[in-house]
Design a protein around this motif. Structure first.
Motif, PDB file in Angstrom:
ATOM      1  N   VAL A 138     -39.476  71.283  18.324  1.00  0.00           N
ATOM      2  CA  VAL A 138     -39.946  72.632  18.607  1.00  0.00           C
ATOM      3  C   VAL A 138     -39.568  73.072  20.017  1.00  0.00           C
ATOM      4  CG1 VAL A 138     -42.215  72.032  19.543  1.00  0.00           C
ATOM      5  CG2 VAL A 138     -41.955  74.114  18.149  1.00  0.00           C
ATOM      6  N   GLY A 139     -38.818  72.246  20.736  1.00  0.00           N
ATOM      7  CA  GLY A 139     -38.411  72.586  22.095  1.00  0.00           C
ATOM      8  C   GLY A 139     -37.474  73.783  22.123  1.00  0.00           C
ATOM      9  N   GLY A 140     -37.296  74.333  23.316  1.00  0.00           N
ATOM     10  CA  GLY A 140     -36.406  75.469  23.455  1.00  0.00           C
ATOM     11  C   GLY A 140     -37.035  76.797  23.083  1.00  0.00           C
ATOM     12  N   ASN A 141     -38.370  76.838  22.932  1.00  0.00           N
ATOM     13  CA  ASN A 141     -39.109  78.085  22.728  1.00  0.00           C
ATOM     14  C   ASN A 141     -39.961  78.307  23.980  1.00  0.00           C
ATOM     15  OD1 ASN A 141     -38.694  78.925  19.672  1.00  0.00           O
ATOM     16  ND2 ASN A 141     -38.978  76.706  19.693  1.00  0.00           N
ATOM     17  N   THR A 142     -39.456  79.063  24.945  1.00  0.00           N
ATOM     18  CA  THR A 142     -40.051  79.118  26.276  1.00  0.00           C
ATOM     19  C   THR A 142     -41.441  79.756  26.291  1.00  0.00           C
ATOM     20  OG1 THR A 142     -38.859  81.193  26.674  1.00  0.00           O
ATOM     21  CG2 THR A 142     -37.809  79.147  27.408  1.00  0.00           C
ATOM     22  N   ASN A 143     -41.757  80.597  25.320  1.00  0.00           N
ATOM     23  CA  ASN A 143     -43.069  81.260  25.288  1.00  0.00           C
ATOM     24  C   ASN A 143     -44.049  80.579  24.351  1.00  0.00           C
ATOM     25  OD1 ASN A 143     -42.330  83.334  27.126  1.00  0.00           O
ATOM     26  ND2 ASN A 143     -41.248  84.395  25.475  1.00  0.00           N
ATOM     27  N   LEU A 144     -43.698  79.392  23.905  1.00  0.00           N
ATOM     28  CA  LEU A 144     -44.564  78.631  23.007  1.00  0.00           C
ATOM     29  C   LEU A 144     -45.271  77.536  23.797  1.00  0.00           C
ATOM     30  CD1 LEU A 144     -45.262  78.292  19.923  1.00  0.00           C
ATOM     31  CD2 LEU A 144     -43.466  76.547  19.872  1.00  0.00           C
ATOM     32  N   CYS A 145     -46.524  77.273  23.479  1.00  0.00           N
ATOM     33  CA  CYS A 145     -47.284  76.230  24.167  1.00  0.00           C
ATOM     34  C   CYS A 145     -48.183  75.512  23.173  1.00  0.00           C
ATOM     35  CB  CYS A 145     -48.106  76.819  25.318  1.00  0.00           C
ATOM     36  SG  CYS A 145     -49.292  78.097  24.823  1.00  0.00           S
ATOM     37  N   TYR A 146     -48.775  74.408  23.610  1.00  0.00           N
ATOM     38  CA  TYR A 146     -49.650  73.629  22.730  1.00  0.00           C
ATOM     39  C   TYR A 146     -51.023  73.482  23.379  1.00  0.00           C
ATOM     40  CZ  TYR A 146     -48.819  69.616  25.828  1.00  0.00           C
ATOM     41  OH  TYR A 146     -48.747  68.786  26.913  1.00  0.00           O
ATOM     42  N   ASN A 147     -52.020  73.301  22.552  1.00  0.00           N
ATOM     43  CA  ASN A 147     -53.395  73.111  23.016  1.00  0.00           C
ATOM     44  C   ASN A 147     -53.545  71.684  23.516  1.00  0.00           C
ATOM     45  OD1 ASN A 147     -56.156  72.911  23.381  1.00  0.00           O
ATOM     46  ND2 ASN A 147     -56.664  74.026  21.505  1.00  0.00           N
ATOM     47  N   HIS A 148     -53.676  71.535  24.830  1.00  0.00           N
ATOM     48  CA  HIS A 148     -53.721  70.184  25.406  1.00  0.00           C
ATOM     49  C   HIS A 148     -55.018  69.459  25.090  1.00  0.00           C
ATOM     50  CE1 HIS A 148     -56.376  71.549  28.709  1.00  0.00           C
ATOM     51  NE2 HIS A 148     -55.667  72.668  28.645  1.00  0.00           N
ATOM     52  N   THR A 149     -56.007  70.153  24.555  1.00  0.00           N
ATOM     53  CA  THR A 149     -57.232  69.468  24.109  1.00  0.00           C
ATOM     54  C   THR A 149     -57.077  68.890  22.708  1.00  0.00           C
ATOM     55  OG1 THR A 149     -58.192  71.499  23.201  1.00  0.00           O
ATOM     56  CG2 THR A 149     -58.624  71.025  25.519  1.00  0.00           C
ATOM     57  N   VAL A 150     -56.042  69.313  21.999  1.00  0.00           N
ATOM     58  CA  VAL A 150     -55.799  68.841  20.630  1.00  0.00           C
ATOM     59  C   VAL A 150     -54.620  67.867  20.580  1.00  0.00           C
ATOM     60  CG1 VAL A 150     -55.182  69.563  18.285  1.00  0.00           C
ATOM     61  CG2 VAL A 150     -56.738  70.960  19.650  1.00  0.00           C
ATOM     62  N   LEU A 151     -53.582  68.163  21.349  1.00  0.00           N
ATOM     63  CA  LEU A 151     -52.381  67.336  21.352  1.00  0.00           C
ATOM     64  C   LEU A 151     -52.181  66.713  22.725  1.00  0.00           C
ATOM     65  CD1 LEU A 151     -49.926  69.704  19.415  1.00  0.00           C
ATOM     66  CD2 LEU A 151     -51.161  67.735  18.506  1.00  0.00           C
ATOM     67  N   SER A 152     -51.734  65.479  22.728  1.00  0.00           N
ATOM     68  CA  SER A 152     -51.505  64.764  23.978  1.00  0.00           C
ATOM     69  C   SER A 152     -50.139  65.111  24.550  1.00  0.00           C
ATOM     70  CB  SER A 152     -51.601  63.256  23.738  1.00  0.00           C
ATOM     71  OG  SER A 152     -51.192  62.537  24.873  1.00  0.00           O
ATOM     72  N   SER A 153     -50.048  65.103  25.871  1.00  0.00           N
ATOM     73  CA  SER A 153     -48.767  65.360  26.528  1.00  0.00           C
ATOM     74  C   SER A 153     -47.784  64.220  26.295  1.00  0.00           C
ATOM     75  CB  SER A 153     -48.981  65.550  28.032  1.00  0.00           C
ATOM     76  OG  SER A 153     -49.581  64.390  28.601  1.00  0.00           O
ATOM     77  N   LYS A 154     -48.266  63.074  25.829  1.00  0.00           N
ATOM     78  CA  LYS A 154     -47.392  61.949  25.556  1.00  0.00           C
ATOM     79  C   LYS A 154     -46.467  62.201  24.365  1.00  0.00           C
ATOM     80  CE  LYS A 154     -50.625  58.494  27.406  1.00  0.00           C
ATOM     81  NZ  LYS A 154     -51.412  57.273  27.093  1.00  0.00           N
ATOM     82  N   LEU A 155     -46.772  63.203  23.567  1.00  0.00           N
ATOM     83  CA  LEU A 155     -45.933  63.519  22.410  1.00  0.00           C
ATOM     84  C   LEU A 155     -44.570  64.059  22.817  1.00  0.00           C
ATOM     85  CD1 LEU A 155     -48.590  65.180  20.068  1.00  0.00           C
ATOM     86  CD2 LEU A 155     -47.583  62.897  19.857  1.00  0.00           C
ATOM     87  N   LYS A 156     -44.459  64.587  24.027  1.00  0.00           N
ATOM     88  CA  LYS A 156     -43.191  65.104  24.539  1.00  0.00           C
ATOM     89  C   LYS A 156     -42.568  66.110  23.577  1.00  0.00           C
ATOM     90  CE  LYS A 156     -42.190  60.954  27.251  1.00  0.00           C
ATOM     91  NZ  LYS A 156     -41.229  59.839  27.520  1.00  0.00           N
ATOM     92  N   LEU A 157     -43.285  67.180  23.355  1.00  0.00           N
ATOM     93  CA  LEU A 157     -42.851  68.215  22.430  1.00  0.00           C
ATOM     94  C   LEU A 157     -41.775  69.119  23.016  1.00  0.00           C
ATOM     95  CD1 LEU A 157     -46.344  69.228  21.004  1.00  0.00           C
ATOM     96  CD2 LEU A 157     -44.624  67.772  19.937  1.00  0.00           C
ATOM     97  N   GLY A 158     -41.602  69.089  24.321  1.00  0.00           N
ATOM     98  CA  GLY A 158     -40.613  69.955  24.952  1.00  0.00           C
ATOM     99  C   GLY A 158     -41.125  71.344  25.251  1.00  0.00           C
ATOM    100  N   ILE A 159     -42.429  71.574  25.110  1.00  0.00           N
ATOM    101  CA  ILE A 159     -43.050  72.851  25.448  1.00  0.00           C
ATOM    102  C   ILE A 159     -44.240  72.582  26.363  1.00  0.00           C
ATOM    103  CG2 ILE A 159     -42.302  74.059  23.363  1.00  0.00           C
ATOM    104  CD1 ILE A 159     -45.022  73.505  22.135  1.00  0.00           C
ATOM    105  N   ALA A 160     -44.693  73.620  27.060  1.00  0.00           N
ATOM    106  CA  ALA A 160     -45.757  73.471  28.048  1.00  0.00           C
ATOM    107  C   ALA A 160     -47.134  73.547  27.386  1.00  0.00           C
ATOM    108  CB  ALA A 160     -45.636  74.569  29.106  1.00  0.00           C
ATOM    109  N   PRO A 161     -48.158  72.999  28.024  1.00  0.00           N
ATOM    110  CA  PRO A 161     -49.525  73.202  27.539  1.00  0.00           C
ATOM    111  C   PRO A 161     -49.975  74.634  27.791  1.00  0.00           C
ATOM    112  CG  PRO A 161     -49.528  71.979  29.600  1.00  0.00           C
ATOM    113  CD  PRO A 161     -48.099  72.098  29.197  1.00  0.00           C
TER     114      PRO A 161
END
Length: 440
Positions: A344-367
């Motif tokens: 899912v990387g390369g979508n600059t305006n997309l982010c993930y809920n850091h309370t649900v997903l860990s940053s260790k997943l390395k999704l390529g998007i910001a929290p």
């Protein structure tokens, strides 16, 4: 003089074993017993064979497949194909007195082989013909052979093809052309008259034009990837109710994904990657419950990522990278664990809920921050941008920093200078006054 009784019993036993062996043998060469008793006289052996006239080689010969047609043997030899035991290497029918070749695969050919039309005419019984890695000169197929073929495959072979040449195979149910340049003004020129076609692959063939508006309804597999197709995906493609595999990747397609794509309920694999498609993901895709592989990467798709992807129980490969999606990623950790591949990387305006997903997943998007917006660019992008600054920008930045420092600390230095100057003047005046009093 009568022969001894034990000797007659031995001969009778030998004759019985010979009869059983001859009757049970499946090869004609074993109908005659071996001469394993050279000590016995010729007369008793003749008497021993007389009661065994019943075995004949006729039924044994009928159990073998018929030999290949001599004309086809000569044709295979002229094609430099080994014809010995051809029906054990290739598929043949059961015609009498000669079998006929139904399937032929030519692979890893030398480039100096030429296929004569005379030889191919003798192979007019072929139903399946396959070329793999055979960069030989183009061939003229006899009309009978063109009409008899049900399957034709050409992978990195025959140097180049024409749309008119392929269009003559009107009875095909399976057509595969990969890594071979095809000179055709469009796909319809090739497959327009193939009404029995169920599977078509024309990939990496430099075909230009548009996707045909009318494709045959019995198609289950469509692969037009790696060409130079343009225009929109026709909505008529959603009428192929039996379609299971659709690959239109690496073309120049634009416009939106047809909103009725959800009508293709048999779809299992879809790749629309590396085009210029725009718009949002159609909600009708929620009906594709058999979907296993979905690749929409490297387009210009926008909107939010639909939640229904998490409801597709069979989905294992999902690639949404390099688009313009925004908002919060609507997946939790259990859904991502189910997926074997997720990008899912390369979508600059997309982010993930850091309370649900860990940053260790390395999704390529910001929290996300509390407003559902990316908190900061991904760390990798920060590092790369810092490292990519050139010397001139560094000089500019350093100049800006020094000017900012002077801007913040300039007034303090002025005040300090004035204070020191005034103190020096006062001290000088006091010193002069004291000196004058001391001298006076």
């Amino acid at each position: 003089m009568r022969p001894p009784l034990p000797f007659l019993f031995f001969l009778l036993t030998t004759a019985t074993i010979t009869t059983v062996t001859s009757a049970g043998s499946t090869k004609p060469t074993k109908t005659l017993p071996p001469t394993s008793a050279p000590t016995s006289s010729p007369t008793p052996r003749t008497r021993a064979r007389t009661p065994t006239p019943t075995p004949t080689p006729t039924p044994v010969a009928s159990s073998h497949p018929s030999p290949l047609d001599p004309k086809q043997i000569r044709a295979l030899q002229s094609l430099n194909v080994p014809s010995k035991n051809a029906c054990s290497l290739y598929k043949c029918d059961s015609s009498k007195p000669f079998s006929h070749l139904l399937s032929l695969r030519l692979s890893n050919c030398s480039d100096d082989i030429s296929l004569s039309s005379t030889a191919l005419k003798s192979l007019s019984s072929l139903q399946n013909l396959s070329f793999f890695n055979c960069p030989i000169a183009p061939i003229h197929f006899p009309n009978d052979l063109s009409l008899s073929l049900l399957s034709f495959s050409c992978i990195h072979s025959l140097r180049h093809l024409s749309g008119v040449f392929l269009s003559r195979f009107v009875n095909l149910t399976d057509l595969t052309v990969t890594n071979v340049p095809v000179n055709a003004s469009g796909l319809y020129v090739i497959i327009g008259n193939m009404h029995k076609l169920r599977s078509v692959t024309i990939s990496n063939a430099n075909v230009t034009g548009y996707i045909p508006r009318h494709l045959h309804s019995n198609l289950t597999h469509v692969d037009f990837s790696g060409n130079q197709l343009k225009g929109k995906i026709p909505t008529s493609i959603t009428l192929l109710e039996n379609l299971q595999h659709l690959n239109l990747s690496s073309n120049g397609l634009n416009g939106e994904i047809p909103s009725s794509i959800g009508d293709l309920i048999a779809l299992k694999n879809v790749s629309l990657a590396s085009n210029s498609l725009s718009g949002s993901v159609p909600e009708s895709m929620a009906s594709l419950t058999d979907m296993v592989h979905l690749d929409l990467s490297s387009n210009q798709l926008n909107g939010t990522i639909p939640r229904f992807f998490s409801d597709l129980k069979k989905l294992r490969y999902l690639n949404l990278q390099n688009n313009n999606f925004h908002g919060v990623l609507p997946f939790n950790a259990s859904i991502l664990e189910k997926l074997q591949m997720f990008k899912v990387g390369g979508n600059t305006n997309l982010c993930y809920n850091h309370t649900v997903l860990s940053s260790k997943l390395k999704l390529g998007i910001a929290p996300c921050d509390k407003h559902g917006l990316p908190m900061s660019p991904p760390p990798a992008k920060d590092n790369s941008s810092d490292d990519s600054e050139n010397d001139s920008s560094d000089d500019d930045d350093s100049g800006d920093d020094s000017s900012q420092k002077e801007h913040h600390h300039g007034p303090n230095k002025v005040v300090l200078g004035l204070a020191i100057g005034l103190s020096s003047i006062v001290f000088l005046i006091v010193f002069v006054v004291l000196l004058s009093k001391w001298c006076g």
